[in-house]
Each structure stands twice: as structure tokens, then as C-alpha cells.
Design a protein around this motif. Structure first.
Motif, PDB file in Angstrom:
ATOM      1  N   LEU A 193       0.832  -1.208   0.000  1.00 37.90           N
ATOM      2  CA  LEU A 193       0.000   0.000   0.000  1.00 37.90           C
ATOM      3  C   LEU A 193       0.863   1.253   0.000  1.00 37.90           C
ATOM      4  O   LEU A 193       2.027   1.217   0.372  1.00 37.90           O
ATOM      5  CB  LEU A 193      -0.946  -0.016   1.205  1.00 37.90           C
ATOM      6  CG  LEU A 193      -2.081  -1.047   1.086  1.00 37.90           C
ATOM      7  CD1 LEU A 193      -2.739  -1.256   2.436  1.00 37.90           C
ATOM      8  CD2 LEU A 193      -3.121  -0.612   0.069  1.00 37.90           C
ATOM      9  N   ASP A 194       0.262   2.344  -0.394  1.00 35.13           N
ATOM     10  CA  ASP A 194       0.998   3.597  -0.560  1.00 35.13           C
ATOM     11  C   ASP A 194       1.054   4.342   0.769  1.00 35.13           C
ATOM     12  O   ASP A 194       0.072   4.935   1.203  1.00 35.13           O
ATOM     13  CB  ASP A 194       0.272   4.445  -1.621  1.00 35.13           C
ATOM     14  CG  ASP A 194       1.032   5.715  -1.935  1.00 35.13           C
ATOM     15  OD1 ASP A 194       2.014   6.014  -1.235  1.00 35.13           O
ATOM     16  OD2 ASP A 194       0.633   6.410  -2.889  1.00 35.13           O
ATOM     17  N   MET A 195       2.213   4.288   1.418  1.00 32.20           N
ATOM     18  CA  MET A 195       2.330   4.896   2.734  1.00 32.20           C
ATOM     19  C   MET A 195       2.479   6.427   2.687  1.00 32.20           C
ATOM     20  O   MET A 195       2.668   7.058   3.710  1.00 32.20           O
ATOM     21  CB  MET A 195       3.470   4.251   3.526  1.00 32.20           C
ATOM     22  CG  MET A 195       3.139   2.828   3.967  1.00 32.20           C
ATOM     23  SD  MET A 195       1.640   2.746   5.012  1.00 32.20           S
ATOM     24  CE  MET A 195       1.352   1.005   5.140  1.00 32.20           C
TER      25      MET A 195
ATOM     26  N   SER B 287       0.012   8.000   1.764  1.00 26.91           N
ATOM     27  CA  SER B 287      -1.375   8.331   2.084  1.00 26.91           C
ATOM     28  C   SER B 287      -1.448   8.792   3.539  1.00 26.91           C
ATOM     29  O   SER B 287      -0.728   8.284   4.394  1.00 26.91           O
ATOM     30  CB  SER B 287      -2.234   7.078   1.910  1.00 26.91           C
ATOM     31  OG  SER B 287      -3.559   7.318   2.312  1.00 26.91           O
TER      32      SER B 287
ATOM     33  N   LEU C 204      -5.351   5.243   6.317  1.00 27.69           N
ATOM     34  CA  LEU C 204      -5.640   3.893   5.861  1.00 27.69           C
ATOM     35  C   LEU C 204      -7.138   3.720   6.062  1.00 27.69           C
ATOM     36  O   LEU C 204      -7.649   3.958   7.158  1.00 27.69           O
ATOM     37  CB  LEU C 204      -4.882   2.865   6.701  1.00 27.69           C
ATOM     38  CG  LEU C 204      -5.187   1.397   6.391  1.00 27.69           C
ATOM     39  CD1 LEU C 204      -4.685   1.013   5.000  1.00 27.69           C
ATOM     40  CD2 LEU C 204      -4.575   0.478   7.442  1.00 27.69           C
TER      41      LEU C 204
ATOM     42  N   SER D 179      -7.609   0.386   1.986  1.00 27.55           N
ATOM     43  CA  SER D 179      -7.450   1.376   0.919  1.00 27.55           C
ATOM     44  C   SER D 179      -6.539   2.500   1.377  1.00 27.55           C
ATOM     45  O   SER D 179      -6.567   2.904   2.543  1.00 27.55           O
ATOM     46  CB  SER D 179      -8.798   1.993   0.546  1.00 27.55           C
ATOM     47  OG  SER D 179      -9.765   1.001   0.323  1.00 27.55           O
ATOM     48  N   THR D 180      -5.742   2.989   0.428  1.00 28.77           N
ATOM     49  CA  THR D 180      -4.926   4.181   0.692  1.00 28.77           C
ATOM     50  C   THR D 180      -5.169   5.193  -0.420  1.00 28.77           C
ATOM     51  O   THR D 180      -5.612   4.836  -1.520  1.00 28.77           O
ATOM     52  CB  THR D 180      -3.425   3.844   0.747  1.00 28.77           C
ATOM     53  OG1 THR D 180      -3.070   3.080  -0.417  1.00 28.77           O
ATOM     54  CG2 THR D 180      -3.069   3.062   1.997  1.00 28.77           C
TER      55      THR D 180
ATOM     56  N   GLY E 234      -2.820   7.890  -1.742  1.00 28.30           N
ATOM     57  CA  GLY E 234      -1.526   8.569  -1.700  1.00 28.30           C
ATOM     58  C   GLY E 234      -1.230   9.356  -2.949  1.00 28.30           C
ATOM     59  O   GLY E 234      -2.113   9.598  -3.783  1.00 28.30           O
TER      60      GLY E 234
ATOM     61  N   SER F  69      -5.426   6.264  -5.594  1.00 29.21           N
ATOM     62  CA  SER F  69      -5.937   5.371  -4.550  1.00 29.21           C
ATOM     63  C   SER F  69      -5.637   3.912  -4.892  1.00 29.21           C
ATOM     64  O   SER F  69      -5.572   3.537  -6.066  1.00 29.21           O
ATOM     65  CB  SER F  69      -7.432   5.583  -4.354  1.00 29.21           C
ATOM     66  OG  SER F  69      -8.101   5.379  -5.569  1.00 29.21           O
TER      67      SER F  69
ATOM     68  N   ARG G  91     -11.633   5.388   8.578  1.00 25.84           N
ATOM     69  CA  ARG G  91     -10.277   5.810   8.234  1.00 25.84           C
ATOM     70  C   ARG G  91      -9.467   6.051   9.493  1.00 25.84           C
ATOM     71  O   ARG G  91      -9.983   6.552  10.489  1.00 25.84           O
ATOM     72  CB  ARG G  91     -10.322   7.102   7.410  1.00 25.84           C
ATOM     73  CG  ARG G  91     -10.863   6.878   6.021  1.00 25.84           C
ATOM     74  CD  ARG G  91     -10.879   8.162   5.219  1.00 25.84           C
ATOM     75  NE  ARG G  91     -11.348   7.885   3.870  1.00 25.84           N
ATOM     76  CZ  ARG G  91     -11.420   8.806   2.906  1.00 25.84           C
ATOM     77  NH1 ARG G  91     -11.062  10.052   3.161  1.00 25.84           N
ATOM     78  NH2 ARG G  91     -11.842   8.465   1.712  1.00 25.84           N
TER      79      ARG G  91
ATOM     80  N   ILE H   1      -2.462   7.084   9.138  1.00 24.10           N
ATOM     81  CA  ILE H   1      -1.368   6.122   8.962  1.00 24.10           C
ATOM     82  C   ILE H   1      -0.248   6.399   9.954  1.00 24.10           C
ATOM     83  O   ILE H   1       0.382   5.482  10.470  1.00 24.10           O
ATOM     84  CB  ILE H   1      -0.871   6.113   7.496  1.00 24.10           C
ATOM     85  CG1 ILE H   1      -1.814   5.214   6.678  1.00 24.10           C
ATOM     86  CG2 ILE H   1       0.569   5.632   7.389  1.00 24.10           C
ATOM     87  CD1 ILE H   1      -1.359   4.851   5.296  1.00 24.10           C
TER      88      ILE H   1
END
Length: 278
Positions: free
Chosen positions: A166-168, A170, A173, A187-188, A190, A194, A218, A221
Motif C-alpha cells: 500500500l501507498d504509505m 497516504s 488507511l 485502501s490508501t 496517496g 488510490s 479511516r 497512517i
């Protein structure tokens, strides 16, 4: 076993451990703030770390893990600098040679006294005294089982892969848990757009699936990042939410001797979310 120096004052807490690593690795999994509150009862030791009233981490070390664990009062509670405690526990270095371990004896005389550690490796004994402080009021996330709406137990490798993919970048989370598709979705949102990761309920990674209603929440993160330390050590993780969207992540950690300990993270949902955004 190492005997602490004799003195008139009895200890309200005394514990010994053949391998200090069993304690230090668990404490490292909750070490995202300098200070921790230690809470000892007959059943074991709980070490709690909090940040900004939004996240709480608890390391549970059951009494059975220790070779000796004696609490003279109903409960013993004190606050301590966790960074200092970890430095002391690893005073002989973290890379013990195979077959060697640091033995630990831990004693506390009660309010106003330091926590005393006697560490022994290869015949060398080091004594550390760590100042204790007045405990602070801790958050009560009141996560009793009756209030849990959704609960999933996953093999940890499934979540480790997710955090890797996942795209950190973002800020949040987003977690969806549902009795119907997508069942469990992370889901992210970033810089790269998405991303979603879905786990079917019959996935090999899914150990248990108890979802009563569809929830999407949500979480920042930045608040969840510290829990990846516990995730790295764990074999299973239980993910629970209550009706308000509070999140409990319970990590089951097996130490080198095959004993089971738990690290739990509680996280409050990110309030700035509107239904329209979903």
C-alpha cells in the motif's frame, strides 16, 4: 538465581527471566514514545504507551513467561522511561552469541522507589536503577467483547504484504469490513492515487471472519505506523472494530521458546471524514 541485596523493605514486585530478550523484544514493539506505564497483577505485566489520546499500545507479558513472578499487592503501577528500560535490558548488546542469553531479575519496592534490574550474562552482573514516576491516567477504550461489531483474524503475513504494497504516502488507511463483498478491504489515497487490497473471506490467510455489518473507517497512517513493529514479530493478528469505529489490533507473538504473548494497539478513527467522501 541471582539474589538482590537483602534489606528490610519487601518488594511489591519481583520477577526473574532466564532470557531478557523475551521482554525487550515485546517492549520494542510498543516503543514509540519515551514513557510507559507498567501495571503488574498476579496474572502478569502490562506495559502501556500512549500518544496524543488517539493511540494506545499494550504489551502483555503473562506471569507464566517468567521463571518467577511475585506481586505482593493486588496491583502495582508505575510510570517509567521506556527508552532507558530498553537500554538497560540490552546492556550486554542485542547480538547475544548463540546459546548465551542475558538473565534478568527485576525488583520494585513500591511508590517512590526505583525499578531495579539485575542483569547477568556470562558471569558478569550489571545493576541498573531506573527512576519511577507517578502513573498518569490512561485512556479507556472500553473494548469489551460485547461491543465488538466486526472481527477478523488474519495470518500476519497477509497484513505484512499489505503494508509493503500500500501507498504509505497516504495520510489515512481506510478499512472496510463487511459481511458481503469486499469482506475486508484496505485502501490508501496517496500521491500515486488510490489503491485497494481485498481479502476474500475464504482466503488461506483468513483464520476467522465474524462481520455483522458493513463499516468503513479511516485511521491516520502516522498512528498505525508504530504497530508495524508488533506486526513484524507476530504470527497472527486479530482486527476488531466497535460501533464507533475504534480499532483494535491484537498481535499474537510467539517467542523463541514457543511461548505466546500479545501486543495490542487501539486507535481512534479519523474524525474528519464525511459520508460524501466514501
Amino acid at each position: 538465581a541471582m539474589q538482590p541485596p537483602a534489606s528490610g523493605e519487601p518488594f511489591v514486585l519481583s520477577a526473574s527471566l532466564d532470557n531478557a530478550r523475551h521482554l525487550s523484544s515485546l517492549l520494542r514493539a510498543v516503543h514509540f514514545q519515551d514513557h510507559a506505564t507498567c501495571f503488574a497483577t498476579g496474572s502478569g505485566l502490562r506495559v502501556t504507551v500512549e500518544d496524543a489520546k488517539c493511540i494506545q499500545a499494550n504489551a502483555f507479558i503473562q506471569a507464566e513467561i517468567f521463571q518467577e513472578f511475585v506481586v505482593q499487592e493486588e496491583s502495582v503501577i508505575f510510570r517509567i522511561n521506556l527508552s532507558v528500560l530498553l537500554d538497560c535490558l540490552t546492556i550486554f548488546g542485542t547480538s547475544s552469541l548463540p546459546g548465551t542469553s542475558t538473565a534478568l531479575r527485576m525488583c520494585y519496592r513500591g511508590y517512590g522507589y526505583p525499578l531495579m534490574l539485575f542483569l547477568e550474562e556470562g558471569g558478569v552482573v550489571t545493576v541498573c536503577k531506573i527512576k519511577t514516576q507517578e502513573p498518569e491516567d490512561l485512556l479507556d477504550f472500553d473494548f469489551c467483547s460485547t461491543k465488538v461489531v466486526n472481527k477478523i483474524i488474519l495470518q500476519s503475513e497477509g497484513l505484512r504484504e499489505a503494508f509493503a504494497e500500500l501507498d504509505m504516502t497516504s495520510e489515512v488507511l481506510q478499512i472496510t469490513m463487511s459481511p458481503d463483498k469486499p469482506y475486508f478491504r484496505l485502501s490508501t489515497f496517496g500521491n500515486a492515487g488510490s489503491a485497494h487490497l481485498d481479502y476474500p473471506r475464504d482466503s488461506d490467510l483468513m483464520e476467522a471472519f465474524h462481520c455483522n455489518q458493513t463499516q468503513t473507517n479511516r485511521y491516520k497512517i502516522s498512528l498505525l505506523k508504530p504497530s508495524t513493529k508488533a506486526l513484524a514479530l507476530s504470527c497472527k493478528v486479530s482486527i476488531r472494530t466497535d460501533a464507533q469505529g475504534f480499532l483494535s489490533l491484537q498481535y499474537m507473538i510467539r517467542n523463541e521458546d514457543g511461548q505466546i504473548c500479545f501486543v495490542e494497539y487501539y486507535c481512534c478513527p479519523d474524525e474528519n471524514i464525511t459520508e460524501a467522501e466514501l
